[in-house]
Motif scaffolding. Structure first.
Motif, PDB file in Angstrom:
ATOM      1  N   PRO A 105       0.838  -1.191   0.000  1.00  0.00           N
ATOM      2  CA  PRO A 105       0.000   0.000   0.000  1.00  0.00           C
ATOM      3  C   PRO A 105       0.877   1.246   0.000  1.00  0.00           C
ATOM      4  N   HIS A 106       0.454   2.264  -0.692  1.00  0.00           N
ATOM      5  CA  HIS A 106       1.271   3.467  -0.678  1.00  0.00           C
ATOM      6  C   HIS A 106       0.375   4.688  -0.852  1.00  0.00           C
ATOM      7  N   LYS A 107       0.929   5.816  -0.497  1.00  0.00           N
ATOM      8  CA  LYS A 107       0.199   7.071  -0.567  1.00  0.00           C
ATOM      9  C   LYS A 107       0.789   7.916  -1.673  1.00  0.00           C
ATOM     10  N   LEU A 108      -0.050   8.370  -2.573  1.00  0.00           N
ATOM     11  CA  LEU A 108       0.409   9.195  -3.679  1.00  0.00           C
ATOM     12  C   LEU A 108       0.599  10.639  -3.214  1.00  0.00           C
ATOM     13  N   PRO A 109       1.583  11.343  -3.748  1.00  0.00           N
ATOM     14  CA  PRO A 109       1.787  12.744  -3.371  1.00  0.00           C
ATOM     15  C   PRO A 109       0.686  13.624  -3.943  1.00  0.00           C
ATOM     16  N   PRO A 110       0.313  14.703  -3.265  1.00  0.00           N
ATOM     17  CA  PRO A 110      -0.722  15.604  -3.764  1.00  0.00           C
ATOM     18  C   PRO A 110      -0.344  16.167  -5.131  1.00  0.00           C
ATOM     19  N   GLN A 111      -1.331  16.277  -6.012  1.00  0.00           N
ATOM     20  CA  GLN A 111      -1.113  16.845  -7.346  1.00  0.00           C
ATOM     21  C   GLN A 111      -2.456  17.063  -8.017  1.00  0.00           C
ATOM     22  N   ARG A 112      -2.495  18.010  -8.918  1.00  0.00           N
ATOM     23  CA  ARG A 112      -3.734  18.317  -9.637  1.00  0.00           C
ATOM     24  C   ARG A 112      -3.378  18.791 -11.028  1.00  0.00           C
ATOM     25  N   GLN A 113      -4.126  18.326 -12.019  1.00  0.00           N
ATOM     26  CA  GLN A 113      -3.958  18.764 -13.400  1.00  0.00           C
ATOM     27  C   GLN A 113      -5.300  19.207 -13.963  1.00  0.00           C
ATOM     28  N   SER A 114      -5.236  19.989 -15.039  1.00  0.00           N
ATOM     29  CA  SER A 114      -6.457  20.328 -15.771  1.00  0.00           C
ATOM     30  C   SER A 114      -6.711  19.239 -16.807  1.00  0.00           C
ATOM     31  N   GLN A 115      -7.927  19.208 -17.319  1.00  0.00           N
ATOM     32  CA  GLN A 115      -8.285  18.244 -18.357  1.00  0.00           C
ATOM     33  C   GLN A 115      -7.730  18.686 -19.705  1.00  0.00           C
ATOM     34  N   PRO A 116      -7.292  17.780 -20.580  1.00  0.00           N
ATOM     35  CA  PRO A 116      -7.031  16.382 -20.301  1.00  0.00           C
ATOM     36  C   PRO A 116      -5.694  16.233 -19.575  1.00  0.00           C
ATOM     37  N   GLY A 117      -5.554  15.194 -18.765  1.00  0.00           N
ATOM     38  CA  GLY A 117      -4.327  15.010 -18.001  1.00  0.00           C
ATOM     39  C   GLY A 117      -3.147  14.653 -18.892  1.00  0.00           C
ATOM     40  N   ARG A 118      -1.963  14.948 -18.400  1.00  0.00           N
ATOM     41  CA  ARG A 118      -0.723  14.633 -19.113  1.00  0.00           C
ATOM     42  C   ARG A 118       0.123  13.667 -18.281  1.00  0.00           C
ATOM     43  N   GLU A 119       0.530  12.569 -18.887  1.00  0.00           N
ATOM     44  CA  GLU A 119       1.306  11.580 -18.153  1.00  0.00           C
ATOM     45  C   GLU A 119       2.688  12.099 -17.779  1.00  0.00           C
ATOM     46  N   HIS A 120       3.275  12.935 -18.631  1.00  0.00           N
ATOM     47  CA  HIS A 120       4.627  13.407 -18.331  1.00  0.00           C
ATOM     48  C   HIS A 120       4.664  14.372 -17.151  1.00  0.00           C
ATOM     49  N   LYS A 121       3.496  14.816 -16.681  1.00  0.00           N
ATOM     50  CA  LYS A 121       3.438  15.703 -15.522  1.00  0.00           C
ATOM     51  C   LYS A 121       3.091  14.960 -14.234  1.00  0.00           C
ATOM     52  N   MET A 122       2.865  13.668 -14.311  1.00  0.00           N
ATOM     53  CA  MET A 122       2.455  12.893 -13.141  1.00  0.00           C
ATOM     54  C   MET A 122       3.659  12.517 -12.267  1.00  0.00           C
ATOM     55  N   HIS A 123       3.401  12.420 -10.967  1.00  0.00           N
ATOM     56  CA  HIS A 123       4.438  11.976 -10.033  1.00  0.00           C
ATOM     57  C   HIS A 123       3.790  11.098  -8.966  1.00  0.00           C
ATOM     58  N   PRO A 124       4.222   9.835  -8.883  1.00  0.00           N
ATOM     59  CA  PRO A 124       5.198   9.187  -9.760  1.00  0.00           C
ATOM     60  C   PRO A 124       4.588   8.866 -11.122  1.00  0.00           C
ATOM     61  N   ARG A 125       5.435   8.645 -12.104  1.00  0.00           N
ATOM     62  CA  ARG A 125       4.940   8.280 -13.429  1.00  0.00           C
ATOM     63  C   ARG A 125       4.352   6.876 -13.381  1.00  0.00           C
ATOM     64  N   PRO A 126       3.275   6.633 -14.111  1.00  0.00           N
ATOM     65  CA  PRO A 126       2.692   5.295 -14.139  1.00  0.00           C
ATOM     66  C   PRO A 126       3.655   4.254 -14.709  1.00  0.00           C
ATOM     67  N   GLU A 127       3.497   3.032 -14.246  1.00  0.00           N
ATOM     68  CA  GLU A 127       4.300   1.926 -14.762  1.00  0.00           C
ATOM     69  C   GLU A 127       3.683   1.452 -16.071  1.00  0.00           C
ATOM     70  N   VAL A 128       4.427   1.581 -17.157  1.00  0.00           N
ATOM     71  CA  VAL A 128       3.913   1.250 -18.487  1.00  0.00           C
ATOM     72  C   VAL A 128       3.949  -0.252 -18.736  1.00  0.00           C
ATOM     73  N   ILE A 129       5.032  -0.900 -18.344  1.00  0.00           N
ATOM     74  CA  ILE A 129       5.180  -2.332 -18.570  1.00  0.00           C
ATOM     75  C   ILE A 129       5.973  -2.928 -17.413  1.00  0.00           C
ATOM     76  N   ARG A 130       5.522  -4.045 -16.899  1.00  0.00           N
ATOM     77  CA  ARG A 130       6.190  -4.653 -15.752  1.00  0.00           C
ATOM     78  C   ARG A 130       7.603  -5.088 -16.097  1.00  0.00           C
ATOM     79  N   GLU A 131       8.494  -4.879 -15.159  1.00  0.00           N
ATOM     80  CA  GLU A 131       9.863  -5.371 -15.335  1.00  0.00           C
ATOM     81  C   GLU A 131       9.820  -6.891 -15.491  1.00  0.00           C
ATOM     82  N   GLY A 132      10.466  -7.373 -16.515  1.00  0.00           N
ATOM     83  CA  GLY A 132      10.492  -8.811 -16.736  1.00  0.00           C
ATOM     84  C   GLY A 132       9.429  -9.319 -17.691  1.00  0.00           C
ATOM     85  N   TYR A 133       8.528  -8.411 -18.152  1.00  0.00           N
ATOM     86  CA  TYR A 133       7.521  -8.862 -19.121  1.00  0.00           C
ATOM     87  C   TYR A 133       8.218  -9.181 -20.440  1.00  0.00           C
ATOM     88  N   ARG A 134       8.075 -10.406 -20.896  1.00  0.00           N
ATOM     89  CA  ARG A 134       8.717 -10.828 -22.134  1.00  0.00           C
ATOM     90  C   ARG A 134       7.679 -11.101 -23.212  1.00  0.00           C
TER      91      ARG A 134
END
Length: 282
Positions: free
Chosen positions: A4-33
């Motif tokens: 379990p973890h707590k995300l840091p406070p943040q707010r964006q306007s619509q539409p959201g931008r992934e490059h502005k997110m913290h932490p950035r979302p995980e796109v692909i799991r490490e080890g996915y082949r």
């Protein structure tokens, strides 16, 4: 990831931008082949610039598919996704525009066919949501935007794509856990996601004779740009799931790989639930 973890406070306007997110979302799991499950396939992904759509594009590329992604106006995110796909050794066509416009949906399919000369998988994933606590707070303009973005393009894209889809093709629609349990602050969004469930089931029956499969995925709380662009307080997002945390796009996209490849050849009209353990009706 499993803690379990707590995300840091943040707010964006619509539409959201992934490059502005913290932490950035995980796109692909490490080890996915990748194992060539989608080799030589072409996939069209709406809302493919970020979040779940980006993760699908990268997973598909790792499995050998070329992809066409459609997005509204998030150019940097789309370019980042294209780079990720090309890093996997596959081609990526990016197309900006408003899917609420019927003629644009026609242009999207035309451009995809012009580029790749085929289409094997259609993924209706684009969506918008606005949090409102009272019915009176939902304007007609918001209601119209939500339906025109979330459900109308499913019809328009499928209608334009069908002449190019052959036996064995797959259509995958992104619905939501809110379609099944509702949401007290996403009334219009949940309504469109319920419509997508019905659309998926009805279309699967309509296209079964053509041997084209139609399925859906119903994500729960997933860390995507929609979240900081919708919620005022993201710090505890996803904590109420049995797993105690939000999911990552990289935990959702493999379901789209499964539904898009031959491993799911006897599955149509179904919804896969990826929601951190919430038990809901089917």
């Amino acid at each position: 990831m499993n803690k379990p973890h707590k995300l840091p406070p943040q707010r964006q306007s619509q539409p959201g931008r992934e490059h502005k997110m913290h932490p950035r979302p995980e796109v692909i799991r490490e080890g996915y082949r990748g194992s060539g499950k989608l080799e030589h396939k072409v996939a069209l992904i709406t809302g493919g610039d970020s979040g779940i759509g980006r993760s699908i594009a990268v997973h598909y590329a790792r499995e050998g598919a070329s992809v066409c992604i459609v997005y509204l106006e998030e150019d940097k995110d789309a370019e980042d996704t294209r780079e990720m796909v090309e890093k996997e050794g596959q081609e990526c066509l990016i197309i900006p525009g408003n899917l609420a416009e019927e003629h644009f949906c026609r242009e999207v399919v035309d451009q995809c066919i012009s580029k790749f000369d085929r289409l094997d998988i259609v993924i209706n994933n684009a969506a918008v949501q606005h949090a409102r606590d009272e019915v009176a707070e939902i304007s007609f303009e918001q209601l119209k935007e939500t339906f025109e973005t979330n459900i109308y393009p499913c019809f328009s894209i499928v209608r334009e794509a069908l002449p190019h889809l052959k036996e064995g093709a797959s259509i995958i629609n992104t619905t939501s856990v809110t379609a099944y349990r509702g949401s007290d602050h996403l009334l219009d969004y949940a309504s469109t996601k319920g419509a997508i469930v019905s659309f998926t089931r009805a279309l699967s029956k309509m296209l079964a004779k053509k041997k084209i499969r139609v399925n859906g995925v119903a994500p729960g709380p997933i860390w995507t740009p929609l979240i900081p662009a919708t919620l005022d307080h993201v710090e505890t997002f996803g904590k109420n799931t049995p797993l105690g945390r939000p999911g990552q796009p990289g935990e959702v996209a493999p379901a789209y790989v499964f539904l898009g490849c031959g491993d799911s050849s006897y599955i149509t009209g179904q919804i896969i639930h990826i929601n951190g353990g919430e038990i809901i009706g089917s």
